[in-house]
Design an enzyme around this catalytic site. Structure first.
Site, PDB file in Angstrom:
ATOM      1  N   ASP A  98      12.982 -52.952  23.415  1.00  0.00           N
ATOM      2  CA  ASP A  98      14.244 -52.316  23.812  1.00  0.00           C
ATOM      3  C   ASP A  98      14.184 -50.870  23.353  1.00  0.00           C
ATOM      4  O   ASP A  98      13.970 -50.598  22.169  1.00  0.00           O
ATOM      5  CB  ASP A  98      15.418 -53.042  23.135  1.00  0.00           C
ATOM      6  N   ASP A 200      17.886 -48.887  27.380  1.00  0.00           N
ATOM      7  CA  ASP A 200      19.308 -48.927  27.076  1.00  0.00           C
ATOM      8  C   ASP A 200      20.033 -47.757  27.758  1.00  0.00           C
ATOM      9  O   ASP A 200      19.580 -46.608  27.678  1.00  0.00           O
ATOM     10  CB  ASP A 200      19.490 -48.854  25.564  1.00  0.00           C
ATOM     11  N   GLU A 251      19.335 -50.450  31.944  1.00  0.00           N
ATOM     12  CA  GLU A 251      20.758 -50.751  31.904  1.00  0.00           C
ATOM     13  C   GLU A 251      21.484 -49.675  32.704  1.00  0.00           C
ATOM     14  O   GLU A 251      21.379 -48.488  32.395  1.00  0.00           O
ATOM     15  CB  GLU A 251      21.244 -50.773  30.454  1.00  0.00           C
ATOM     16  N   HIS A 327      23.019 -59.653  24.645  1.00  0.00           N
ATOM     17  CA  HIS A 327      23.573 -59.288  23.335  1.00  0.00           C
ATOM     18  C   HIS A 327      24.927 -58.597  23.447  1.00  0.00           C
ATOM     19  O   HIS A 327      25.651 -58.489  22.450  1.00  0.00           O
ATOM     20  CB  HIS A 327      22.594 -58.367  22.607  1.00  0.00           C
ATOM     21  N   ASP A 328      25.274 -58.115  24.638  1.00  0.00           N
ATOM     22  CA  ASP A 328      26.563 -57.449  24.859  1.00  0.00           C
ATOM     23  C   ASP A 328      27.563 -58.332  25.606  1.00  0.00           C
ATOM     24  O   ASP A 328      28.691 -57.896  25.862  1.00  0.00           O
ATOM     25  CB  ASP A 328      26.368 -56.163  25.681  1.00  0.00           C
TER      26      ASP A 328
END
Length: 558
Positions: A98, A200, A251, A327-328
């Site tokens: 990530d 990200d 993302e 994770h979000d």
């Protein structure tokens, strides 16, 4: 010719802090991940995406990086990372890191130097602006974590921009030295064996340097997809992704189905896939002042429309990244399903819908055993976003009461996905012999890996079957897609076709039986997968029943 291995893959996301603690300090680590590689191989996945493990003050759980070249000691060492990559590769498991390229930690050496003066070599590594004549912020942009996106720095006597926490200053991608520093770091990890990147908020790297005000003062930032975004991402592709043959998934908060091809069309040489946010907003009141904390019942008609539009718009000009949890995002069985009476059925129904589509499915840790939201009291949550939003909406704006905010937290908070992974029913769920950094879901004695694998209704074993189908059946990778029953409020049904083979993927996303035969008559065929143990009741769908059905003329095995 690039190796497009991700098109045949199922990718598993690991939140390292909460996956497995090998040294007993209460924090998951790289050695713990290595210990569980056989489990992940047994599940059948092909690649592991690790949320950030770089050196970080952990203000935003590692998405605030202070040194991109160093593994944080809480996770291990750089040597431990190399060892993990080596052992994963032995099992034919690829490693995806990530990478946060939009911002750093305010503890990063670059920022510490940048804030000293306007003349030093790092002065324009970040976005600095003078305040207005009255000394207030340069404009009214809001942070995603609440409040202004600008923070005053006494040492430099200017404001710096941060789309997220004030400890996460945004990098200035207009500076070619910043871009080259990013590429150098990516190449460093490639040389250590990393196979790809999850990028990200990559679509936020370009800013509008006119800094226009938003219509609503200090609303959550919506300054994505800036004027040079495609130029910057294409340059990254040409400098790193293509020459080093690295997979990428970005993302993309503001990308819609109609323009996503601009990011993922292979001819444009930008990214391989992007994560859309659109389908994850079907339970959000659009335009409400309370943003993501203003919830409504999920609109499954809208879910079908959005996911089908992405299937249609990227057909022949891009590849889909498929997900419901990360994770979000909260646990899907608690958010849109039934985490009580029909936990197994709803977990597997949503999995069926997702894995039956064209694209690369992503499985988030614990999703494969049907983990649920924990429903803690407010004081037990620790996420910086949650705390900042509570202060903004409850204490300052007073547009939500504490009770209303907590009800929304129980549905959609990021912390819902971050409770430690329960491996068994022993102390701390077998996650750690020490005190976990974040408490486990209280239901871990019942919902854990060992219990699920032994259960008659095993979410894990259902995921194994789904993943095996994707590996064995070309129709799931190459077949066409057509939505059925688009206006039905709870039945999600679609058709996949390849040559003379036709599959139906059907799920009832409710706890009420739904008539089926009159709406979708099934011709002679066979069930390839079903989440109910007995035979399909063709006249109706039971609560959260789902199946994949091969109908019509049989052909040679593809």
């Amino acid at each position: 010719m690039r190796n497009e291995w991700w098109k045949d893959a199922v990718i598993y996301q690991i939140y390292p802090k909460s996956f497995k603690d090998a040294n007993g300090d209460g924090i998951g680590d790289l050695a713990g991940i290595q210990e569980k590689l056989p489990y992940l191989k047994e599940l059948g996945v092909d690649a592991l995406w690790l949320s950030p493990v770089y050196l970080s003050p952990q203000v935003d759980n590692g998405y605030d990086i202070s040194d991109y070249y160093q593994i944080d000691p809480m996770f291990g060492t750089n040597e431990d990372m190399v060892q993990l990559i080596r052992e994963a590769h032995k099992l034919d498991l690829k490693i995806i890191m990530d990478f946060v390229a939009n911002h750093t930690s305010d503890q990063c050496q670059w920022f510490q130097e940048s804030r000293k003066s306007k003349e030093n070599p790092y002065s324009d590594f970040y976005i600095w602006q003078d305040g207005k004549a009255d000394g207030s912020e340069p404009n009214n942009w809001g942070s995603s974590f609440g409040g202004s996106a600008w923070t005053w720095d006494d040492s430099r006597q200017q404001y710096y921009l941060h789309y997220y926490a004030k400890e996460q200053p945004d990098l200035n991608w207009e500076n070619p030295r910043v871009r080259q520093a990013i590429y150098d770091m990516m190449i460093y990890w490639k040389n250590l064996g990393v196979d790809g990147w999850r990028l990200d908020v990559i679509t936020s790297i370009s800013k509008d340097w006119d800094f226009p005000d938003n219509p609503r003062p200090f609303a959550k930032n919506n300054q994505h997809n800036g004027p040079r975004m495609h130029e910057f991402i294409h340059e990254m592709n040409q400098k790193v992704l293509t020459p080093f043959d690295m997979m990428s998934v970005g993302e993309a908060p503001a990308s819609g189905a109609e323009d996503a091809h601009l990011l993922v069309d292979p001819k444009r040489q930008e990214l391989d896939m992007v994560f859309t946010f659109q389908h994850m907003h079907i339970d959000r009141k659009k335009g409400d002042v309370n943003d993501r904390w203003a919830l409504q019942a999920p609109d499954f008609i809208q879910l079908k429309q959005i996911m089908s539009q992405w299937q249609k718009e990227l057909e022949g000009r891009g590849w889909n990244a498929l997900y419901f949890e990360n994770h979000d995002r909260a646990r899907i069985v608690s958010r849109w399903g039934d985490d009580d009476s029909y936990r197994y059925e709803s977990a597997t129904a949503f999995a069926t819908i997702l894995h039956g589509m064209k694209g690369t499915p992503f499985v988030y840790q614990g999703e494969e055993i049907g983990m649920t939201n924990p429903k803690f009291p407010l004081a037990d949550y620790i996420d910086v976003e949650l705390k900042g939003n509570f202060q903004h909406y409850v204490e300052q704006q007073q547009t939500l009461t504490a009770e209303e905010f907590l009800a929304a937290v129980h549905k959609v908070s990021r912390d819902n996905a971050r409770t430690p992974m329960p491996w068994n029913d022993s102390a701390n769920g077998g996650f750690s012999t020490g005190t976990p950094w974040f408490q486990l879901n209280p239901n871990y004695p019942d919902i854990n890996v060992l219990a699920d694998q032994k259960a008659q209704k095993s979410v894990f074993h259902y995921y194994q079957k789904l993943i095996r189908l994707r590996h064995e059946e070309a129709i799931l990778k190459e077949g066409s897609y057509r939505l059925l029953l688009p206006e039905h409020p709870t039945i999600f049904a679609y058709e996949r076709r390849l040559k003379r083979k036709k599959w139906l993927v059907v799920a009832n996303l409710s706890d009420s039986p739904q008539e089926l035969q009159a709406l979708l008559p099934l011709t002679a065929g066979e069930i390839r997968l079903s989440n109910y143990q007995d035979s399909l009741a063709q006249s109706r769908l039971r609560p959260y029943e789902s199946f994949i059905y091969e109908s019509g003329t049989k052909t040679e095995k593809l």
